[in-house]
Write a protein that holds these residues in place. Structure first.
Motif, PDB file in Angstrom:
ATOM      1  N   LEU A   1       2.880 -12.356 -10.276  1.00  0.00           N
ATOM      2  CA  LEU A   1       2.355 -12.574  -8.932  1.00  0.00           C
ATOM      3  C   LEU A   1       1.936 -11.250  -8.313  1.00  0.00           C
ATOM      4  N   GLY A   2       0.724 -11.220  -7.761  1.00  0.00           N
ATOM      5  CA  GLY A   2       0.245 -10.030  -7.060  1.00  0.00           C
ATOM      6  C   GLY A   2      -0.421 -10.422  -5.755  1.00  0.00           C
ATOM      7  N   MET A   3      -0.061  -9.761  -4.668  1.00  0.00           N
ATOM      8  CA  MET A   3      -0.641 -10.044  -3.364  1.00  0.00           C
ATOM      9  C   MET A   3      -1.782  -9.075  -3.055  1.00  0.00           C
ATOM     10  N   ARG A   4      -2.824  -9.587  -2.429  1.00  0.00           N
ATOM     11  CA  ARG A   4      -3.970  -8.724  -2.094  1.00  0.00           C
ATOM     12  C   ARG A   4      -3.554  -7.643  -1.106  1.00  0.00           C
ATOM     13  N   TYR A   5      -2.691  -7.989  -0.159  1.00  0.00           N
ATOM     14  CA  TYR A   5      -2.196  -7.020   0.812  1.00  0.00           C
ATOM     15  C   TYR A   5      -0.669  -7.111   0.825  1.00  0.00           C
ATOM     16  N   GLY A   6       0.007  -5.984   0.883  1.00  0.00           N
ATOM     17  CA  GLY A   6       1.459  -6.003   0.870  1.00  0.00           C
ATOM     18  C   GLY A   6       2.002  -6.036  -0.550  1.00  0.00           C
ATOM     19  N   ASN A   7       3.236  -6.484  -0.666  1.00  0.00           N
ATOM     20  CA  ASN A   7       3.941  -6.454  -1.948  1.00  0.00           C
ATOM     21  C   ASN A   7       4.406  -7.836  -2.390  1.00  0.00           C
ATOM     22  N   PRO A   8       4.509  -8.064  -3.713  1.00  0.00           N
ATOM     23  CA  PRO A   8       4.103  -7.179  -4.812  1.00  0.00           C
ATOM     24  C   PRO A   8       2.583  -7.081  -4.870  1.00  0.00           C
ATOM     25  N   SER A   9       2.081  -5.899  -5.084  1.00  0.00           N
ATOM     26  CA  SER A   9       0.635  -5.687  -5.051  1.00  0.00           C
ATOM     27  C   SER A   9      -0.030  -6.153  -6.335  1.00  0.00           C
ATOM     28  N   ILE A  10      -1.329  -6.353  -6.250  1.00  0.00           N
ATOM     29  CA  ILE A  10      -2.115  -6.680  -7.440  1.00  0.00           C
ATOM     30  C   ILE A  10      -2.012  -5.538  -8.450  1.00  0.00           C
TER      31      ILE A  10
END
Length: 344
Positions: A117-126
């Motif tokens: 899992l990667g978030m575009r903004y924040g963590n966990p990041s892409i």
């Protein structure tokens, strides 16, 4: 025959990495946490397309918005924090989706897929998620943004973040990218099932309101296909539910700023419906793969208040697909379809 004299040896595992992405949330529901998150989010030129003199937007962002908005947003996040676990709803649900997808892949293709899992903004990041897949020696990576309808500000921005990281790698893996799945039969069926399951508990409403996150109208005028995808999802869902045209309506929520956004607006529509005799409604947000601040605080609470104060009698929010099994099956199927030839 040519003989390689370097130390490099082909990995030969052909392990497939699956990067599941979503928008992201602050690390904590605090003013400082929101300031960091909002600065990253609102600095993305796909989210806020700045005027030719970009310094004007930077001044507005740094000296006005980031001095006032974080405190207000922190209060909103505090009201929903921990509703689905220990953190923000979007993160907790997205993490569950990642784990359920991994279980599904391990069951059918043991050892072949690794889901991160990667978030575009924040963590966990892409960036951090991609580096986990790189360390796991994934020769092939598919990116699955959990945005059914393509928009430059969401799917397009995700592509940018992935490309920015991958271009720093010495060995670029074979890549595939899920651009959208707004008309995927499995997705439409999962939405329809969620409506049917919800309505089993009570009567059907006078109107089913399908609310999507809005975008500025000029984005559409400049070629963004997002509103068209929303219209097609609405049509297909209504068709799947065998609904008559006067029993459903499509609107857009979450406006920001003063310029014109795509219409009709969800809040204004809700304020006007009781005066037209529509007193019993249900609202669903087909563009959200997971419940978050925009669905819980804005749709389920704030907009309900608008409707009831205008004379409405019954207002119900149908939850996002979240970790429903048919939703997980849909996401699994999308990835499997696009990586079938990688399994050979």
């Amino acid at each position: 025959m040519y003989k390689c004299t370097t130390r490099y040896e082909p990995i030969g595992q052909d392990k497939i990495g699956v990067l599941v992405t979503n928008l992201g949330t602050p690390d904590a529901p605090t003013k400082s946490g929101l300031k960091i998150y909002l600065k990253e989010f609102l600095s993305d030129t796909r989210v806020v397309e700045p005027p030719p003199a970009r310094w004007i937007w930077k001044m507005i962002l740094n000296f006005i918005i980031l001095n006032f908005r974080p405190r207000l947003s922190a209060k909103s996040y505090q009201s929903v924090w921990g509703a689905f676990g220990s953190g923000s709803p979007l993160f907790d649900i997205s993490k569950q989706q990642e784990e359920l997808l991994q279980i599904q892949f391990d069951k059918i293709h043991p050892g072949k897929y690794q889901v991160e899992l990667g978030m575009r903004y924040g963590n966990p990041s892409i960036k951090s998620a991609l580096r986990i897949l790189e360390k796991a020696e994934c020769d092939k990576i598919i990116v699955l943004p959990l945005y059914p309808q393509y928009a430059s500000a969401t799917t397009g921005s995700t592509f940018d973040a992935v490309a920015d990281e991958i271009k720093t790698w010495r060995r670029v893996p074979e890549m595939r990218f899920v651009n959208h799945y707004f008309n995927d039969e499995r997705y439409i069926s999962a939405l329809a099932n969620s409506v049917k399951d919800f309505q089993k508990e009570g009567e059907k409403p006078d109107l089913l309101l399908m609310s999507y996150h809005g975008i500025p109208r000029r984005y559409f005028n400049n070629g963004d296909s997002y509103p068209c995808h929303c219209c097609q999802t609405t049509y297909l869902l209504a068709k799947k539910l065998e609904m008559e045209p006067d029993t459903y309506k499509m609107t857009y929520q979450s406006r920001f700023g003063r310029e014109e956004w795509m219409k009709d607006y969800t809040d204004e529509t809700l304020k006007g419906l009781p005066g037209k005799g529509v007193k019993n409604i249900q609202v669903i947000c087909p563009g959200f793969s997971a419940d978050c601040l925009e669905t819980i605080e804005e749709i389920e609470e704030e907009n309900k208040e608008y409707f009831m104060q205008a004379g409405g009698e019954k207002y119900q929010y149908i939850p996002a697909l979240n970790n429903r099994q048919d939703h997980i099956d849909c996401l699994y199927g999308i990835v499997e379809d696009k990586t079938q030839d990688w399994l050979k």
